[in-house]
Design an enzyme around this catalytic site. Sequence first.
Site, PDB file in Angstrom:
ATOM      1  CG  ASP A  78      -7.485   3.430   1.920  1.00 44.77           C
ATOM      2  OD1 ASP A  78      -8.155   3.606   2.784  1.00 44.77           O
ATOM      3  OD2 ASP A  78      -6.007   3.408   2.567  1.00 44.77           O
ATOM      4  CD  GLU A 101      -4.406   8.869   4.596  1.00 47.72           C
ATOM      5  OE1 GLU A 101      -3.820   8.609   3.706  1.00 47.72           O
ATOM      6  OE2 GLU A 101      -5.129   8.530   5.684  1.00 47.72           O
TER       7      GLU A 101
END
Length: 610
Positions: free
Chosen positions: A302, A492
């Site tokens: 990521d 997020e």
Amino acid sequence: MLQHIPFVEDLLARMTLDEKIGQMTQPEKNSVKPGDVARLSLGSVLSGGGGNPDPNSPRGWRDMVTAFIAEAQESRLKIPLLYGSDAVHGHNNVVGATIFPHNIGLGATNDPELLRRIGRATALEAAATNVRWAFAPAVSIPQDFRWGRSYEGYGQDPALVGRLAAALVEGFKGEGWNSPTAVLPSVKHFIADGATDWGSGKRARMTDPDHDRTLAIAQMGEDFVTLLDRGAWQIDQGDSTIDEETLRAVHLPPYRAAIEAGALNVMVSYSSWQGLKMHAHRYLVTDVLKGELDFGGFVVSDWEGVQQVSPDFDTAVRESINAGVDMVMVPFDYESFIASLRRAVQAGEVSGERIDDAVRRILNTKHALGLFGQPHTDPALLSEVGSDAHRALAREAAAKSAVLLKNGGVFPLPDDARLLVAGKAADDLGLQCGGWTITWMGGEGATTTGTTLLEGLRAGAGGRRIEYAPAGEGEERFPVGLVVLAEEPYAEGMGDRSSLALTGEHRALVARMQARCDQVAVVLYSGRPLIVAPDLEGWDAFVAAWLPGSEGAGLADVLLGARPFTGRLSFDWPRTLADLPRRAGSDALFRVGAGETAGEPGRLPVMAAD
């Protein structure tokens, strides 16, 4: 299953160490210096959330991506570049693209065929811009709705998540991975990212909170600090302390289903399991994913995920690659990453065999996509972006995802209804779409093209009279009031929240509508179940609309009775915050499968079978 393809093996034998490491490197497009794609044989470039061209248009996107792909063809071995983008609910960075409901809404449809069609439409719109890699689907199974990524989860049942993820993968694949409109999905985030503990997130790891707070004010303003005070980054990127039996029973099955459907890429989670960062977790990434699940594709990190493994960059790189990460989303200082990995190989800290395994997996995937023979897509595909057919599909998805949780005879609205609509969200496309829309965090207002709920209601009104008072103020009395409430857009850890209660502003708006309407129905745009139990008794009807995307007319369809309500909860809806994290036996307000089906306009509703 990892294959040894003669074409790839021949190419691998001719590559230098630097060319191999270049293939393992993925920078963000704004950090790439002119000429470096060819000079360094970079394997991929990405656009993160908001990584858009100027102008942000389908043509602008195609021109930008095409330039990177063309430069890769100037490298010594002409290895094609694979461009990636966060196409998580449609090709959502692109102004004018079709925006589908977020996963939490799609989970409520329990419709794999719908997901397959959405995957195909998203692939066509991405391929139109020369993007052949989408960072989706998330197969997270959120256990605590305070998590800001809850809307990326389809549901709490691993079997449901697996079915829907597999269908989306099949849609991205289309006729085959080597077809010119196939787009590589990235199944994420491996593993148990939805099971992290509150208080263990990124914020908890800040070594000097006061300094970080000062820095946040300087760099991002007071609004960011307000989010920190409300709980931002308290659970996202945290530590999951579940046992291995739970990890395997709950969080692993969707990956198996996606791999069986043909998935060739998996993204590693920022989170940890029992204290060890997933980017450094050799047992789970290599032994379980690549070994037990026989995953033959490649593993990508990521965004800056490798850097979180250790404060020492060289150690972080070495441990991540040895754990099984094949491509690193750097995303900025890619030359430092390349130099670090080169030093590790030369020092014998990372073996040549591990490098060859990573590059083989990357090249095999590019070969499967047909990129060596056809690195560019057909520009005629641009007509697919935001097409009428795709918008009709998104409208269908918005309708099917809405869940009618309470109905005191309000829906469907009678043909002669007089309806007062309130709430700025009723006519706000950005609030309707949520995060990961044009920018990382999303935004309010006309952020892209589409139809708001209010526009859909007016277009389908027929003989109904529909008035709009954003703040609910006025003197005229109405038989029915519709109040549209919304969470602010987030993504997020920025969406982690210590409280999931409705705001005082929400409650005041409902109260104003109750004072001038005989019946009041609430439609909620949210990325997760909010705590509505204290308010629900005073509402005559309640619709969980989730984040329905760009086609609000689909939600209007079920409110007006043009389509029946068919959505059913894919999560237990908590009664209080004490019910989180979710656990068996908790006193849920609504259980999985809850949802009513409204009858014909003007008739009483009937309960749906579970």
